[in-house]
Design a protein around this motif. Structure first.
Motif: not given
Length: 85
Positions: A25-26, A32-34, A81-85
């Motif tokens: 979820a995190e 989803n905020a991005a 790529d979720v590492s930069a979010l």
């Protein structure tokens, strides 16, 4: 429709061959905020405009493959790529 656990057990990242796990979820909340802020893009550079309800996260935690209607989209260009979010 939930993803079949037997399918999940054999899926790997097509790029690195690392195993994938369900995104928590995190990670989905951050993504989803991005998306809401217009800052999420696929690795092909296309904007992600729809919220992501389910995804598969590469073992290293950097790359997410979206799951749409219970179908994992295991395409490198569609990954995020979720590492930069």
């Amino acid at each position: 429709m939930p993803l079949d656990p037997e399918l999940l057990a054999i899926l790997v990242c097509p790029e690195s061959k690392q195993p994938v796990v369900r995104a928590g979820a995190e990670v989905l909340d951050r993504l989803n905020a991005a998306v809401d802020g217009g800052g999420a893009r696929t690795r092909a550079g296309d904007p992600v405009t729809d919220p992501v309800g389910e995804g598969l996260l590469r073992e290293d935690g950097r790359i997410l493959y979206p799951v749409r209607d219970g179908i994992p989209i295991m395409l490198i260009d569609e990954s995020i790529d979720v590492s930069a979010l």
